[in-house]
Scaffold this motif. Structure first.
Motif, PDB file in Angstrom:
ATOM      1  N   ALA A 220       0.831  -1.201   0.000  1.00 35.63           N
ATOM      2  CA  ALA A 220       0.000   0.000   0.000  1.00 35.63           C
ATOM      3  C   ALA A 220       0.861   1.244   0.000  1.00 35.63           C
ATOM      4  CB  ALA A 220      -0.912   0.005   1.223  1.00 35.63           C
ATOM      5  N   ALA A 221       0.345   2.293  -0.618  1.00 37.08           N
ATOM      6  CA  ALA A 221       0.964   3.616  -0.516  1.00 37.08           C
ATOM      7  C   ALA A 221       0.064   4.438   0.374  1.00 37.08           C
ATOM      8  CB  ALA A 221       1.056   4.258  -1.899  1.00 37.08           C
ATOM      9  N   LYS A 222       0.639   5.112   1.360  1.00 34.35           N
ATOM     10  CA  LYS A 222      -0.161   5.925   2.269  1.00 34.35           C
ATOM     11  C   LYS A 222       0.228   7.389   2.125  1.00 34.35           C
ATOM     12  CE  LYS A 222      -2.180   2.481   4.558  1.00 34.35           C
ATOM     13  NZ  LYS A 222      -3.619   2.213   4.439  1.00 34.35           N
ATOM     14  N   ARG A 223      -0.714   8.172   1.670  1.00 32.17           N
ATOM     15  CA  ARG A 223      -0.515   9.617   1.500  1.00 32.17           C
ATOM     16  C   ARG A 223       0.857   9.933   0.909  1.00 32.17           C
ATOM     17  NH1 ARG A 223      -2.342   9.082   6.288  1.00 32.17           N
ATOM     18  NH2 ARG A 223      -0.503   9.868   7.321  1.00 32.17           N
ATOM     19  N   VAL A 224       1.167   9.261  -0.187  1.00 34.27           N
ATOM     20  CA  VAL A 224       2.479   9.430  -0.808  1.00 34.27           C
ATOM     21  C   VAL A 224       2.493  10.664  -1.713  1.00 34.27           C
ATOM     22  CG1 VAL A 224       3.911   8.484  -2.650  1.00 34.27           C
ATOM     23  CG2 VAL A 224       3.301   7.062  -0.697  1.00 34.27           C
ATOM     24  N   SER A 225       3.475  11.527  -1.486  1.00 31.16           N
ATOM     25  CA  SER A 225       3.700  12.652  -2.395  1.00 31.16           C
ATOM     26  C   SER A 225       5.113  12.560  -2.938  1.00 31.16           C
ATOM     27  CB  SER A 225       3.550  13.988  -1.665  1.00 31.16           C
ATOM     28  OG  SER A 225       2.258  14.109  -1.154  1.00 31.16           O
ATOM     29  N   LYS A 226       5.296  13.119  -4.121  1.00 34.02           N
ATOM     30  CA  LYS A 226       6.631  13.069  -4.715  1.00 34.02           C
ATOM     31  C   LYS A 226       6.896  14.340  -5.510  1.00 34.02           C
ATOM     32  CE  LYS A 226      10.499  11.349  -6.269  1.00 34.02           C
ATOM     33  NZ  LYS A 226      11.635  11.097  -5.353  1.00 34.02           N
ATOM     34  N   ALA A 227       8.087  14.872  -5.340  1.00 36.71           N
ATOM     35  CA  ALA A 227       8.508  16.004  -6.156  1.00 36.71           C
ATOM     36  C   ALA A 227       9.893  15.701  -6.688  1.00 36.71           C
ATOM     37  CB  ALA A 227       8.515  17.279  -5.335  1.00 36.71           C
TER      38      ALA A 227
ATOM     39  N   PHE B  94       0.557  13.987  -5.490  1.00 34.34           N
ATOM     40  CA  PHE B  94       0.044  14.686  -4.313  1.00 34.34           C
ATOM     41  C   PHE B  94      -0.737  13.712  -3.438  1.00 34.34           C
ATOM     42  CE2 PHE B  94       0.341  17.615  -7.819  1.00 34.34           C
ATOM     43  CZ  PHE B  94       0.938  18.735  -7.279  1.00 34.34           C
ATOM     44  N   SER B  95      -0.167  13.314  -2.322  1.00 36.94           N
ATOM     45  CA  SER B  95      -0.881  12.566  -1.290  1.00 36.94           C
ATOM     46  C   SER B  95      -1.753  11.430  -1.842  1.00 36.94           C
ATOM     47  CB  SER B  95      -1.747  13.552  -0.490  1.00 36.94           C
ATOM     48  OG  SER B  95      -2.213  12.913   0.664  1.00 36.94           O
ATOM     49  N   ILE B  96      -1.094  10.451  -2.437  1.00 36.46           N
ATOM     50  CA  ILE B  96      -1.818   9.340  -3.060  1.00 36.46           C
ATOM     51  C   ILE B  96      -1.982   8.181  -2.079  1.00 36.46           C
ATOM     52  CG2 ILE B  96      -1.785   7.678  -4.956  1.00 36.46           C
ATOM     53  CD1 ILE B  96      -1.953  10.504  -5.991  1.00 36.46           C
ATOM     54  N   ASP B  97      -3.192   7.639  -2.002  1.00 38.20           N
ATOM     55  CA  ASP B  97      -3.441   6.389  -1.276  1.00 38.20           C
ATOM     56  C   ASP B  97      -3.716   5.306  -2.300  1.00 38.20           C
ATOM     57  OD1 ASP B  97      -3.341   6.891   1.570  1.00 38.20           O
ATOM     58  OD2 ASP B  97      -5.001   8.287   1.206  1.00 38.20           O
ATOM     59  N   PHE B  98      -3.101   4.164  -2.076  1.00 37.68           N
ATOM     60  CA  PHE B  98      -3.253   3.089  -3.054  1.00 37.68           C
ATOM     61  C   PHE B  98      -2.997   1.774  -2.348  1.00 37.68           C
ATOM     62  CE2 PHE B  98      -1.544   0.121  -6.138  1.00 37.68           C
ATOM     63  CZ  PHE B  98      -2.380   0.292  -7.233  1.00 37.68           C
ATOM     64  N   ASP B  99      -3.772   0.727  -2.665  1.00 36.03           N
ATOM     65  CA  ASP B  99      -3.434  -0.573  -2.077  1.00 36.03           C
ATOM     66  C   ASP B  99      -3.782  -1.710  -3.019  1.00 36.03           C
ATOM     67  OD1 ASP B  99      -6.167  -1.444  -1.699  1.00 36.03           O
ATOM     68  OD2 ASP B  99      -6.254   0.051  -0.092  1.00 36.03           O
ATOM     69  N   ILE B 100      -3.246  -2.870  -2.718  1.00 36.12           N
ATOM     70  CA  ILE B 100      -3.430  -4.030  -3.587  1.00 36.12           C
ATOM     71  C   ILE B 100      -3.480  -5.294  -2.712  1.00 36.12           C
ATOM     72  CG2 ILE B 100      -0.932  -4.032  -4.017  1.00 36.12           C
ATOM     73  CD1 ILE B 100      -3.314  -5.298  -6.632  1.00 36.12           C
ATOM     74  N   ARG B 101      -4.400  -6.196  -3.061  1.00 40.26           N
ATOM     75  CA  ARG B 101      -4.582  -7.429  -2.283  1.00 40.26           C
ATOM     76  C   ARG B 101      -4.131  -8.635  -3.111  1.00 40.26           C
ATOM     77  NH1 ARG B 101      -8.876  -4.139  -0.800  1.00 40.26           N
ATOM     78  NH2 ARG B 101      -9.120  -4.055   1.458  1.00 40.26           N
ATOM     79  N   PRO B 102      -3.839  -9.740  -2.441  1.00 42.10           N
ATOM     80  CA  PRO B 102      -3.459 -10.943  -3.184  1.00 42.10           C
ATOM     81  C   PRO B 102      -4.592 -11.372  -4.113  1.00 42.10           C
ATOM     82  CG  PRO B 102      -3.089 -11.253  -0.828  1.00 42.10           C
ATOM     83  CD  PRO B 102      -3.801  -9.944  -0.978  1.00 42.10           C
ATOM     84  N   GLY B 103      -4.251 -11.879  -5.271  1.00 42.25           N
ATOM     85  CA  GLY B 103      -5.265 -12.385  -6.194  1.00 42.25           C
ATOM     86  C   GLY B 103      -6.092 -11.305  -6.849  1.00 42.25           C
ATOM     87  N   GLU B 104      -5.633 -10.052  -6.715  1.00 40.47           N
ATOM     88  CA  GLU B 104      -6.401  -8.953  -7.276  1.00 40.47           C
ATOM     89  C   GLU B 104      -5.602  -8.296  -8.407  1.00 40.47           C
ATOM     90  OE1 GLU B 104      -8.516  -4.955  -5.477  1.00 40.47           O
ATOM     91  OE2 GLU B 104      -6.411  -5.317  -5.028  1.00 40.47           O
ATOM     92  N   VAL B 105      -6.305  -7.800  -9.406  1.00 39.25           N
ATOM     93  CA  VAL B 105      -5.651  -6.997 -10.439  1.00 39.25           C
ATOM     94  C   VAL B 105      -6.124  -5.560 -10.271  1.00 39.25           C
ATOM     95  CG1 VAL B 105      -5.330  -6.598 -12.891  1.00 39.25           C
ATOM     96  CG2 VAL B 105      -5.542  -8.932 -12.030  1.00 39.25           C
TER      97      VAL B 105
ATOM     98  N   GLU C 182       3.602   0.707   2.688  1.00 44.18           N
ATOM     99  CA  GLU C 182       3.408  -0.371   3.666  1.00 44.18           C
ATOM    100  C   GLU C 182       3.423  -1.721   2.961  1.00 44.18           C
ATOM    101  OE1 GLU C 182      -0.130   0.222   5.949  1.00 44.18           O
ATOM    102  OE2 GLU C 182       0.710   1.950   7.019  1.00 44.18           O
ATOM    103  N   LEU C 183       4.169  -2.650   3.553  1.00 51.87           N
ATOM    104  CA  LEU C 183       4.185  -4.015   3.040  1.00 51.87           C
ATOM    105  C   LEU C 183       3.597  -4.892   4.141  1.00 51.87           C
ATOM    106  CD1 LEU C 183       5.164  -5.849   0.691  1.00 51.87           C
ATOM    107  CD2 LEU C 183       7.296  -6.128   1.950  1.00 51.87           C
ATOM    108  N   ASP C 184       2.582  -5.675   3.825  1.00 54.81           N
ATOM    109  CA  ASP C 184       1.881  -6.504   4.809  1.00 54.81           C
ATOM    110  C   ASP C 184       1.470  -5.688   6.027  1.00 54.81           C
ATOM    111  OD1 ASP C 184       2.078  -8.889   3.338  1.00 54.81           O
ATOM    112  OD2 ASP C 184       4.174  -9.097   3.956  1.00 54.81           O
ATOM    113  N   GLY C 185       1.022  -4.500   5.808  1.00 55.51           N
ATOM    114  CA  GLY C 185       0.488  -3.681   6.888  1.00 55.51           C
ATOM    115  C   GLY C 185       1.512  -2.930   7.712  1.00 55.51           C
ATOM    116  N   ALA C 186       2.812  -3.176   7.480  1.00 59.52           N
ATOM    117  CA  ALA C 186       3.830  -2.485   8.269  1.00 59.52           C
ATOM    118  C   ALA C 186       4.602  -1.520   7.375  1.00 59.52           C
ATOM    119  CB  ALA C 186       4.792  -3.492   8.891  1.00 59.52           C
ATOM    120  N   PRO C 187       4.876  -0.312   7.855  1.00 56.91           N
ATOM    121  CA  PRO C 187       5.639   0.639   7.040  1.00 56.91           C
ATOM    122  C   PRO C 187       7.018   0.073   6.703  1.00 56.91           C
ATOM    123  CG  PRO C 187       4.724   1.705   8.979  1.00 56.91           C
ATOM    124  CD  PRO C 187       4.500   0.244   9.153  1.00 56.91           C
TER     125      PRO C 187
END
Ligand SMILES: Nc1ncnc2c1ncn2[C@@H]1O[C@H](COP(=O)(O)OP(=O)(O)OP(=O)(O)O)[C@@H](O)[C@H]1O
Ligand SMILES: [Mg+2]
Lengths: 341, 513
Positions: free
Chosen positions: B14-21, B29-40, B70-75
């Motif tokens: 998961a990405a938690k409030r990720v920003s990049k310059a 700008f402050s992106i939230d994103f996540d992905i689960r097993p078996g999901e596209v 975050e990987l497996d729920g841990a930063p």
């Protein structure tokens, strides 16, 4: 999430690293000069400065040519032996002219003409073999390097070819005289450097060299005559060698198997210290000039001071070259990482 | 939010409030994103929206300016330079990342070579590579070197390499951009297989039908902002497109204006034989858009390269406005008004370390002289024109081309070719990696050029593109023309039939007769 993305924001300052990279060699030279002056104030005496400039002219002129070859992704190892060979033939031709026609300004002009023809011809051969015969530049010029070196040894019969004293008298001013208190070799160096800079930065030829060095495929797909441009870089290199030889011969008035030994490496070193990339694609003529001055200044400083033995000249130069390349590599890999799409 | 009825598996990455310059230029700008097993999970958005940047952050290649991964729920701080592979995060980047001089087998096993003691098990690796390639239905010899392969084959090697790793999260940046229908189909099969195995799959694509077909969830980015993350079942291709570009998209393809029946033939190719081309004949009229369809490696690019003088002609005739020509190199063809845009933008199209201006004018540098010298101002004006015309978005115009987003590189390449003001334009994959909004723009540009009386050959693996644009379609197969389709014949199934060799055209019989 109410921040709006600034579209095409005014281009931010050019980036500190780039500036540092451009100015790096110049800074190094200034530091070196300061160091030289601190160690021995005589370093900045007019006579010594002229001396450094004159001596750096040979390597500098050759290195300006090498900048083009290297920027276009090639390499020329034959320049040192080429210089010796040209010097040898010049002397033979001039001595012959003195014998058959007596001494006149024509003697020297004949020598110079012969040098120009040989330089351009030798450059063309290197270029032709790399582009048309598709042999790698390293191999081709390694071969021609051996050929020229052994030819000059053969002409001199293992010894030294000396210019007839009459011709030497007429030719001498080319190395020893000055115009506006600047010796002629330095003038030649300045002119070559300016032409080189303009060629590299203000003409299509320079742009094409950079394009070829950075990606030959892209160059070919962009209607660039890759083989022709590459051949021209070697011809230009040959021309520079010929000019350097023309001002070198009157200095000693002789040529032997030891003439121009390791000049190729010094020229390449000057190019690299100046910020041109050895693998091509990016060339700086201004940097090359500074690189040549740095190399000569190091030798001069070691001569003037007692701290480090003069015999360690090569070692100090070696350290400087490796350090310069390391610094380039550092900023480059940072850039490459960013560029990796 | 998992978009499926089953109990949602825990989030892997998961990405938690990720920003990049980059420097002072913000791109995310402050992106939230996540992905689960078996999901596209698909990421879509316009060129330069920040999709590639987001996945670079998710794979450790770039570090977020703020926020965390975050990987497996841990930063976690992901290791840089692709070492996230060891954590099961495998990436296929937008541009090919293969060592050109290695063999196919070497490349597939790079970094995890099979060894016994200190020695490489060459035979096992070759066999392993062969097996992996077989599952992908590609026929590439494991012993050939990468630099002899086409871009599509290289992409298949990238895919083979990625799916053969033990991935927990597989991230793919426009994996199908260079593939044609058949390869894309086998690629889909593999995605389905991995998904069933429980691999979490993130992919970026500008092909919306593909997104609809594969993805469970879709995240839309625009100008570095997160617009929405939605389940695919709630979407239609139109609604996605609208979310992407922020306006309604109608008429992706401009109306077709057939060229005059009596328009003169500007380019005629007769019995052309060249490397990869066998006995090809066709004619191109003034004002015509001629599509070239076919599978990867069917010889479409080879025809184009032979015409403009990039590869030697063995035999045959090319008539340019009625006179026989044989262009010795690109400068000759450009001078005659025939320009070709390559599909290999990184390898043959653009100098990645040079800036936009130098790239744009490289083909036509002769036009920017003031006396013997280059005229910087005129070059800058050309860049300004091209930026406007092709909507090239570089937040900082002095960046190196390698730092542009993929789609913007493509637009620059188009601009570079158009600088030559050609009458006959051969475009190889015109919209590779370009977002729908810009695609529409480019299609309209192409149609407008044709209406002006220029003639255009569009080589494309995107069948819809060929169908939507071309007046006639040449279908190639194994270096030959399998058929030439006109009018109502131009349909997906007809093209497929010729491309796969199920049907042979009368055209072809005439040629071989
Ligand atoms: N290393 C870098 N230095 C400076 N700017 C960069 C760098 N990498 C990316 N950018 C900028 O960040 C923005 C987002 O780029 P990104 O590659 O993420 O776009 P994208 O959504 O993948 O687009 P595309 O669909 O065209 O591939 C672009 O404006 C790009 O120019
Ligand atoms: Mg991208």
């Amino acid at each position: 999430m109410s921040v709006s993305a600034p579209e095409a924001a005014a281009s931010p300052s050019k980036g500190f690293r780039l500036d540092l990279k451009t100015a790096g060699p110049l800074l190094a030279l200034i530091l070196l000069v300061a160091l030289g002056y601190a160690l021995n104030p005589l370093f900045l005496a007019e006579g010594n400065v002229t001396n450094i400039l004159t001596r750096s002219a040979f390597i500098g002129i050759i290195a300006v040519g090498a900048t083009f070859v290297i920027t276009a992704g090639g390499i020329d190892l034959s320049v040192g032996s080429m210089a010796a060979f040209i010097a040898g033939v010049m002397i033979i031709v001039m001595n012959w002219a003195v014998e058959s026609m007596g001494v006149s300004i024509w003697t020297v002009l004949m020598g110079i003409g012969c040098s120009l023809i040989l330089g351009i011809g030798a450059g063309f051969i290197n270029g032709f073999l790399t582009t048309k015969a598709k042999i790698e530049a390293f191999i081709v010029t390694l071969g021609t390097m051996g050929i020229y070196r052994s030819l000059v040894t053969y002409f001199a019969d293992g010894g030294t070819l000396s210019l007839a004293s009459g011709a030497r008298e007429i030719y001498r001013p080319v190395y020893y005289d000055s115009f506006l208190r600047i010796p002629y070799p330095v003038w030649v160096f300045i002119v070559v450097a300016i032409i080189g800079w303009v060629l590299m930065n203000r003409t299509a030829f320079g742009r094409y060299c950079m394009a070829i060095g950075s990606n030959e495929h892209v160059a070919r797909y962009s209607a660039i005559k890759v083989d022709r441009v590459k051949t021209w870089t070697y011809i230009l290199q040959g021309l520079c060698v010929s000019l350097a030889t023309i001002i070198y011969v009157p200095r000693l008035g002789s040529a032997s198997a030891a003439t121009g030994v390791l000049w190729e490496l010094e020229a390449i070193a000057a190019v690299i210290i100046g910020g041109t990339m050895l693998k091509g694609g990016f060339g700086r003529v201004g940097g090359t000039v500074i690189g040549a001055l740095i190399l000569t200044a190091i030798g001069n400083i070691l001569n003037l001071t007692e701290i480090i033995s003069n015999y360690l000249n090569g070692a100090v130069q070696g350290v400087i070259i490796v350090a310069a390349v390391y610094l380039q590599r550092g900023s480059l890999s940072a850039r490459r990482k960013k560029a990796a799409e | 939010m998992a978009g499926q009825g089953e109990p949602a598996a825990p989030v892997v990455l998961a990405a938690k409030r990720v920003s990049k310059a980059f420097g002072e230029v913000p791109v995310l700008f402050s992106i939230d994103f996540d992905i689960r097993p078996g999901e596209v999970h698909a990421i879509i958005g316009e060129n330069g929206a920040g999709k590639s940047t987001l996945i670079k952050i998710l794979s450790g290649l770039e570090r977020p300016t703020s926020g965390h991964v975050e990987l497996d729920g841990a930063p976690v701080e992901l290791p840089p330079d692709g070492q996230a592979v060891n954590l099961g995060i495998v990436v296929i980047h937008q541009e090919l990342n293969l060592a050109e001089h290695l063999t196919v087998a070497d490349s597939i096993f790079l970094g995890r070579e099979l060894k016994s003691g200190p020695f490489l098990k060459l035979r096992e690796m070759r066999e392993g590579a062969r097996r992996i390639l077989e599952t992908l239905h590609v026929h590439i010899d494991p012993d050939v070197r990468i630099n002899t392969l086409s871009v599509a084959d290289k992409q298949m090697i990238e895919i083979a390499k990625a799916i053969s790793r033990d991935a927990r999260v597989l991230i793919m940046d426009e994996p199908t951009a260079v593939l044609s229908v058949a390869e894309t189909e086998t690629f889909f099969e593999q995605v389905d297989r991995l998904k069933a195995k429980g691999v979490a799959i993130i992919f970026i694509s500008h092909k919306l039908d593909e997104v609809m077909r594969l993805a469970d969830r879709v995240t839309v980015l625009r100008d570095g902002q997160l617009i929405a993350t939605v389940g695919t079942e709630a979407l239609t291709p139109d609604s996605i497109a609208q979310m992407m570009v922020g306006r309604e998209l109608s008429n992706l393809y401009p109306p077709k204006h057939e060229p005059d029946v009596d328009a003169d033939t500007v380019l005629a190719v007769r019995n052309l034989m060249a490397p990869g081309v066998r006995d090809v004949s066709f004619a191109l009229k003034r004002g015509e858009i001629l599509g070239f369809a076919g599978l990867i490696g069917s010889g479409r690019t080879a025809v184009a390269e032979a015409i403009v003088g990039l590869s030697p002609l063995d035999s045959g005739e090319i008539l340019h406005k009625g006179t026989p020509v044989r262009f010795a190199d690109v400068s000759k063809s450009v001078a005659a008004g025939v320009a070709y845009m390559t599909k290999d933008r990184k390898g043959k199209g653009l100098l990645l370390t040079a800036n936009l201006k130098d790239n744009l004018t490289l083909l036509t540098l002769k036009r920017h002289f003031k006396g013997p010298f280059l005229d910087d101002k005129s070059e800058t004006r050309a860049l300004e024109r091209a930026v406007r015309r092709f909507d090239i978005r570089a937040r900082d115009p002095s960046v190196r081309v390698g730092q542009l987003s993929g789609g913007n590189q493509q637009k620059l390449m188009l601009g570079k070719m158009m600088e030559a003001e050609p009458d006959i334009i051969i475009i190889d994959e015109p919209t590779r990696g370009i977002d729908v909004g810009t695609k529409q723009q480019i299609y309209h540009i192409i149609a407008a050029l044709a209406a002006e009386g220029k003639s255009i050959i569009v080589i494309s693996s995107e069948m819809q593109e060929v169908i939507g644009l071309a007046h006639r379609v040449v279908v190639m197969r194994e270096g030959r023309i399998a058929g030439i389709l006109e009018g109502a014949e131009i349909t997906e199934s007809e093209i497929m039939r010729y491309a796969a060799g199920i049907k042979q055209g009368g055209e072809n019989e005439r040629i071989s007769a």
